[in-house]
Design a protein around this motif. Structure first.
Motif, PDB file in Angstrom:
ATOM      1  N   THR A  95     -37.708 -32.991 -29.902  1.00  0.00           N
ATOM      2  CA  THR A  95     -37.501 -32.697 -28.487  1.00  0.00           C
ATOM      3  C   THR A  95     -38.842 -32.775 -27.771  1.00  0.00           C
ATOM      4  O   THR A  95     -39.898 -32.820 -28.407  1.00  0.00           O
ATOM      5  CB  THR A  95     -36.882 -31.300 -28.272  1.00  0.00           C
ATOM      6  N   SER A  96     -38.806 -32.789 -26.450  1.00  0.00           N
ATOM      7  CA  SER A  96     -40.030 -32.875 -25.661  1.00  0.00           C
ATOM      8  C   SER A  96     -39.869 -32.052 -24.393  1.00  0.00           C
ATOM      9  O   SER A  96     -38.750 -31.879 -23.899  1.00  0.00           O
ATOM     10  CB  SER A  96     -40.345 -34.324 -25.301  1.00  0.00           C
ATOM     11  N   LYS A  97     -40.984 -31.543 -23.903  1.00  0.00           N
ATOM     12  CA  LYS A  97     -40.959 -30.818 -22.638  1.00  0.00           C
ATOM     13  C   LYS A  97     -42.081 -31.331 -21.745  1.00  0.00           C
ATOM     14  O   LYS A  97     -43.213 -31.489 -22.189  1.00  0.00           O
ATOM     15  CB  LYS A  97     -41.105 -29.313 -22.877  1.00  0.00           C
ATOM     16  N   PRO A  98     -41.778 -31.603 -20.460  1.00  0.00           N
ATOM     17  CA  PRO A  98     -42.794 -32.112 -19.530  1.00  0.00           C
ATOM     18  C   PRO A  98     -43.482 -30.978 -18.773  1.00  0.00           C
ATOM     19  O   PRO A  98     -42.897 -29.918 -18.531  1.00  0.00           O
ATOM     20  CB  PRO A  98     -41.975 -32.973 -18.573  1.00  0.00           C
ATOM     21  N   VAL A  99     -44.730 -31.221 -18.396  1.00  0.00           N
ATOM     22  CA  VAL A  99     -45.481 -30.280 -17.564  1.00  0.00           C
ATOM     23  C   VAL A  99     -46.152 -31.066 -16.442  1.00  0.00           C
ATOM     24  O   VAL A  99     -46.983 -31.945 -16.719  1.00  0.00           O
ATOM     25  CB  VAL A  99     -46.558 -29.523 -18.369  1.00  0.00           C
ATOM     26  N   PRO A 100     -45.832 -30.798 -15.170  1.00  0.00           N
ATOM     27  CA  PRO A 100     -46.526 -31.453 -14.053  1.00  0.00           C
ATOM     28  C   PRO A 100     -47.836 -30.727 -13.752  1.00  0.00           C
ATOM     29  O   PRO A 100     -47.934 -29.512 -13.935  1.00  0.00           O
ATOM     30  CB  PRO A 100     -45.535 -31.322 -12.896  1.00  0.00           C
ATOM     31  N   PHE A 101     -48.812 -31.482 -13.270  1.00  0.00           N
ATOM     32  CA  PHE A 101     -50.119 -30.898 -12.959  1.00  0.00           C
ATOM     33  C   PHE A 101     -50.431 -31.122 -11.483  1.00  0.00           C
ATOM     34  O   PHE A 101     -50.397 -32.246 -10.990  1.00  0.00           O
ATOM     35  CB  PHE A 101     -51.193 -31.502 -13.861  1.00  0.00           C
ATOM     36  N   HIS A 102     -50.765 -30.018 -10.792  1.00  0.00           N
ATOM     37  CA  HIS A 102     -50.864 -30.041  -9.333  1.00  0.00           C
ATOM     38  C   HIS A 102     -52.284 -29.856  -8.804  1.00  0.00           C
ATOM     39  O   HIS A 102     -52.486 -29.928  -7.592  1.00  0.00           O
ATOM     40  CB  HIS A 102     -49.969 -28.956  -8.739  1.00  0.00           C
ATOM     41  N   ARG A 103     -53.259 -29.600  -9.667  1.00  0.00           N
ATOM     42  CA  ARG A 103     -54.637 -29.453  -9.180  1.00  0.00           C
ATOM     43  C   ARG A 103     -55.600 -29.934 -10.243  1.00  0.00           C
ATOM     44  O   ARG A 103     -55.286 -29.923 -11.434  1.00  0.00           O
ATOM     45  CB  ARG A 103     -54.932 -28.001  -8.801  1.00  0.00           C
ATOM     46  N   PRO A 104     -56.778 -30.401  -9.814  1.00  0.00           N
ATOM     47  CA  PRO A 104     -57.724 -30.954 -10.785  1.00  0.00           C
ATOM     48  C   PRO A 104     -58.366 -29.867 -11.637  1.00  0.00           C
ATOM     49  O   PRO A 104     -58.480 -28.716 -11.232  1.00  0.00           O
ATOM     50  CB  PRO A 104     -58.765 -31.647  -9.895  1.00  0.00           C
ATOM     51  N   GLY A 105     -58.785 -30.255 -12.827  1.00  0.00           N
ATOM     52  CA  GLY A 105     -59.479 -29.329 -13.715  1.00  0.00           C
ATOM     53  C   GLY A 105     -59.275 -29.708 -15.166  1.00  0.00           C
ATOM     54  O   GLY A 105     -58.520 -30.627 -15.493  1.00  0.00           O
ATOM     55  N   ILE A 106     -59.957 -28.973 -16.029  1.00  0.00           N
ATOM     56  CA  ILE A 106     -59.852 -29.192 -17.465  1.00  0.00           C
ATOM     57  C   ILE A 106     -58.811 -28.229 -18.026  1.00  0.00           C
ATOM     58  O   ILE A 106     -58.915 -27.016 -17.845  1.00  0.00           O
ATOM     59  CB  ILE A 106     -61.201 -28.974 -18.169  1.00  0.00           C
ATOM     60  N   VAL A 107     -57.805 -28.778 -18.701  1.00  0.00           N
ATOM     61  CA  VAL A 107     -56.742 -27.976 -19.292  1.00  0.00           C
ATOM     62  C   VAL A 107     -56.907 -28.021 -20.813  1.00  0.00           C
ATOM     63  O   VAL A 107     -56.734 -29.078 -21.431  1.00  0.00           O
ATOM     64  CB  VAL A 107     -55.351 -28.510 -18.902  1.00  0.00           C
ATOM     65  N   GLN A 108     -57.268 -26.891 -21.393  1.00  0.00           N
ATOM     66  CA  GLN A 108     -57.375 -26.796 -22.845  1.00  0.00           C
ATOM     67  C   GLN A 108     -56.025 -26.358 -23.398  1.00  0.00           C
ATOM     68  O   GLN A 108     -55.499 -25.312 -23.020  1.00  0.00           O
ATOM     69  CB  GLN A 108     -58.469 -25.815 -23.240  1.00  0.00           C
ATOM     70  N   VAL A 109     -55.455 -27.175 -24.279  1.00  0.00           N
ATOM     71  CA  VAL A 109     -54.101 -26.957 -24.785  1.00  0.00           C
ATOM     72  C   VAL A 109     -54.161 -26.490 -26.234  1.00  0.00           C
ATOM     73  O   VAL A 109     -54.904 -27.052 -27.051  1.00  0.00           O
ATOM     74  CB  VAL A 109     -53.274 -28.252 -24.693  1.00  0.00           C
ATOM     75  N   PHE A 110     -53.354 -25.472 -26.545  1.00  0.00           N
ATOM     76  CA  PHE A 110     -53.256 -24.964 -27.909  1.00  0.00           C
ATOM     77  C   PHE A 110     -51.793 -24.774 -28.268  1.00  0.00           C
ATOM     78  O   PHE A 110     -50.901 -24.848 -27.414  1.00  0.00           O
ATOM     79  CB  PHE A 110     -53.995 -23.629 -28.041  1.00  0.00           C
ATOM     80  N   CYS A 111     -51.536 -24.532 -29.543  1.00  0.00           N
ATOM     81  CA  CYS A 111     -50.207 -24.156 -30.017  1.00  0.00           C
ATOM     82  C   CYS A 111     -50.268 -22.686 -30.405  1.00  0.00           C
ATOM     83  O   CYS A 111     -51.178 -22.270 -31.134  1.00  0.00           O
ATOM     84  CB  CYS A 111     -49.790 -25.006 -31.215  1.00  0.00           C
ATOM     85  N   SER A 112     -49.322 -21.898 -29.914  1.00  0.00           N
ATOM     86  CA  SER A 112     -49.357 -20.467 -30.184  1.00  0.00           C
ATOM     87  C   SER A 112     -48.935 -20.131 -31.611  1.00  0.00           C
ATOM     88  O   SER A 112     -48.996 -18.974 -32.011  1.00  0.00           O
ATOM     89  CB  SER A 112     -48.472 -19.702 -29.194  1.00  0.00           C
ATOM     90  N   ILE A 113     -48.522 -21.131 -32.379  1.00  0.00           N
ATOM     91  CA  ILE A 113     -48.140 -20.913 -33.772  1.00  0.00           C
ATOM     92  C   ILE A 113     -49.241 -21.360 -34.730  1.00  0.00           C
ATOM     93  O   ILE A 113     -49.530 -20.694 -35.716  1.00  0.00           O
ATOM     94  CB  ILE A 113     -46.837 -21.664 -34.110  1.00  0.00           C
ATOM     95  N   HIS A 114     -49.859 -22.507 -34.399  1.00  0.00           N
ATOM     96  CA  HIS A 114     -50.824 -23.121 -35.314  1.00  0.00           C
ATOM     97  C   HIS A 114     -52.222 -23.097 -34.696  1.00  0.00           C
ATOM     98  O   HIS A 114     -52.501 -23.810 -33.730  1.00  0.00           O
ATOM     99  CB  HIS A 114     -50.397 -24.556 -35.629  1.00  0.00           C
ATOM    100  N   ALA A 115     -53.083 -22.292 -35.268  1.00  0.00           N
ATOM    101  CA  ALA A 115     -54.406 -22.037 -34.680  1.00  0.00           C
ATOM    102  C   ALA A 115     -55.297 -23.266 -34.645  1.00  0.00           C
ATOM    103  O   ALA A 115     -56.191 -23.362 -33.800  1.00  0.00           O
ATOM    104  CB  ALA A 115     -55.104 -20.920 -35.460  1.00  0.00           C
ATOM    105  N   THR A 116     -55.077 -24.200 -35.560  1.00  0.00           N
ATOM    106  CA  THR A 116     -55.978 -25.354 -35.640  1.00  0.00           C
ATOM    107  C   THR A 116     -55.620 -26.460 -34.646  1.00  0.00           C
ATOM    108  O   THR A 116     -56.368 -27.424 -34.523  1.00  0.00           O
ATOM    109  CB  THR A 116     -55.961 -25.943 -37.061  1.00  0.00           C
ATOM    110  N   MET A 117     -54.497 -26.328 -33.942  1.00  0.00           N
ATOM    111  CA  MET A 117     -54.090 -27.367 -32.999  1.00  0.00           C
ATOM    112  C   MET A 117     -54.773 -27.166 -31.651  1.00  0.00           C
ATOM    113  O   MET A 117     -54.730 -26.068 -31.092  1.00  0.00           O
ATOM    114  CB  MET A 117     -52.573 -27.365 -32.817  1.00  0.00           C
ATOM    115  N   SER A 118     -55.391 -28.210 -31.135  1.00  0.00           N
ATOM    116  CA  SER A 118     -56.021 -28.129 -29.820  1.00  0.00           C
ATOM    117  C   SER A 118     -56.042 -29.503 -29.178  1.00  0.00           C
ATOM    118  O   SER A 118     -56.052 -30.530 -29.860  1.00  0.00           O
ATOM    119  CB  SER A 118     -57.451 -27.580 -29.915  1.00  0.00           C
TER     120      SER A 118
END
Length: 225
Positions: free
Chosen positions: A106-129
């Motif tokens: 499955t997939s989920k979309p996220v729209p972005f409305h302002r500029p900046g750096i978005v650091q993404v992580f997984c709340s289950i797996h600590a090594t994912m970034s």
């Protein structure tokens, strides 16, 4: 400055190298993941919005690509290609989001409305970034493994070149910024050398602001994920 639709106009290209890196891939001359974008200098210059989708796949417990860029107004999709659940989230400056726990295929979309750096992580797996650089312009590119980039469809004119690399100090990147003139025939920039001197990696917490549980011997976390 007259603007042209993306896909027309000149090309601004070049190559990046990373120096003084402790990252194993960079030490093997993998210079991917550097974002470069052009911002018109004139205050009254209108910047066209070109809505786009990018994918940051969750596969083999990694976000792939690790770095993506998108213009403000665009959308990132997070397809789960693993046989386990994931929960992508961000609590950082670019835009906060939490798309919740969701199953494989499955997939989920996220729209972005302002500029900046978005650091993404997984709340289950600590090594994912991962990194999403949301830029206020349609004229940008992300370097490939060889460090090359090509910003296409740039109308001739004056621009400020901006650069982002996650393992470089902001002051070092600001030093590399410059004003450039893009002619009708395009422009090839000289080699851009980015030092990683002074970079110190930092741990992060889960979406609840808590430390991640210690992984089991097989590398899994609480809940069998």
């Amino acid at each position: 400055m007259a603007q042209a639709p993306a896909g027309r106009g000149a090309s601004v290209g070049g190559q990046v190298e990373l120096t003084n890196s402790q990252d194993s891939a960079a030490r093997k001359h993998n210079y991917s993941g550097v974002v470069l974008w052009l911002q018109p200098v004139e205050r009254d210059a209108s910047v066209p919005v070109v809505p786009r989708h990018v994918e940051m796949r969750q596969q083999n417990k990694h976000f792939t690509p690790h770095v993506v860029a998108i213009q403000v107004g665009g959308t990132a999709d997070f397809p789960n290609l693993d046989p386990i659940y994931h929960n992508a989230f961000s609590k950082f400056s670019g835009q906060q989001f939490d798309i919740g726990l969701y199953p494989p295929e499955t997939s989920k979309p996220v729209p972005f409305h302002r500029p900046g750096i978005v650091q993404v992580f997984c709340s289950i797996h600590a090594t994912m970034s991962g990194i999403i650089d949301v830029v206020p312009t349609p004229w940008y590119d992300v370097t490939k493994a060889d460090g090359k980039f090509n910003i296409a469809g740039v109308p001739p004119g004056e621009y400020q070149l901006h650069i982002y690399h996650e393992r470089a100090l902001p002051a070092n990147l600001q030093f590399l910024e410059r004003r450039i003139t893009v002619p009708e025939g395009g422009l090839k920039l000289p080699l851009i050398s980015i030092t990683e001197t002074g970079f110190v990696p930092a741990d992060h917490l889960d979406k609840h602001g808590m430390p991640y549980p210690k992984p089991a011997a097989d590398g899994t976390y609480m809940g069998g994920h």
